[in-house]
Write a protein that holds these residues in place. Structure first.
Motif, PDB file in Angstrom:
ATOM      1  N   PHE A 172      -5.770   3.838  -3.682  1.00 51.10           N
ATOM      2  CA  PHE A 172      -5.604   3.215  -2.372  1.00 51.10           C
ATOM      3  C   PHE A 172      -6.689   2.175  -2.122  1.00 51.10           C
ATOM      4  N   LEU A 203       0.832  -1.207   0.000  1.00 51.88           N
ATOM      5  CA  LEU A 203       0.000   0.000   0.000  1.00 51.88           C
ATOM      6  C   LEU A 203       0.867   1.258   0.000  1.00 51.88           C
ATOM      7  N   ILE A 210       0.888   4.116  -3.556  1.00 52.00           N
ATOM      8  CA  ILE A 210       0.431   5.504  -3.647  1.00 52.00           C
ATOM      9  C   ILE A 210       1.465   6.397  -4.340  1.00 52.00           C
TER      10      ILE A 210
END
Length: 133
Positions: free
Chosen positions: A70, A33, A37
């Protein structure tokens, strides 16, 4: 085959897949994660810099785009976790069997979330000035 020390419960809470301290795969999910981004931001900025797209890139666009990215990555990581554990339980090789499903789901989610992002931008008034050129 299900590895030793692996929790046999397949359907974990989506928050525990990523945020748990007891799940050994949560750290990997957090790293994925975290690098997803900046990767998406770099991708969107590069398209804007090269003037390769047909949309105005504003701060609002980047905000909604990164939230959609996300959410897409979070859903894919949860589904991948559940799918892999389920496949191990039934002695299916997840390396061969899960990749087509996850790729298709990633494409579907990415297209859907991108369409939703542009629709939300249109609704809140962050419209493109160059549409139709």
């Amino acid at each position: 085959m299900l590895p030793k020390n692996e929790d046999p419960s397949v359907c974990l809470n989506p928050c525990s897949v990523v945020c748990s301290t007891s799940n050994v795969h949560s750290r990997t999910c957090r790293v994925l994660l975290a690098i997803g981004i900046p990767g998406h931001f770099l991708f969107a900025f590069t398209i804007s810099f090269l003037k390769a797209g047909h949309t105005s890139t504003t701060a609002t666009f980047y905000t909604f785009y990164l939230m959609a990215a996300f959410l897409q990555i979070w859903i894919l990581l949860c589904v991948a976790h559940w799918m892999i554990l389920w496949m191990w339980r039934f002695h299916i090789d997840p390396d061969n069997a899960s990749i087509p499903y996850l790729t298709a789901l990633g494409d579907l989610l990415g297209g859907g979330f991108l369409a939703a992002t542009f629709e939300l931008l249109f609704i809140i008034g962050d419209r493109d000035s160059d549409v139709g050129d």
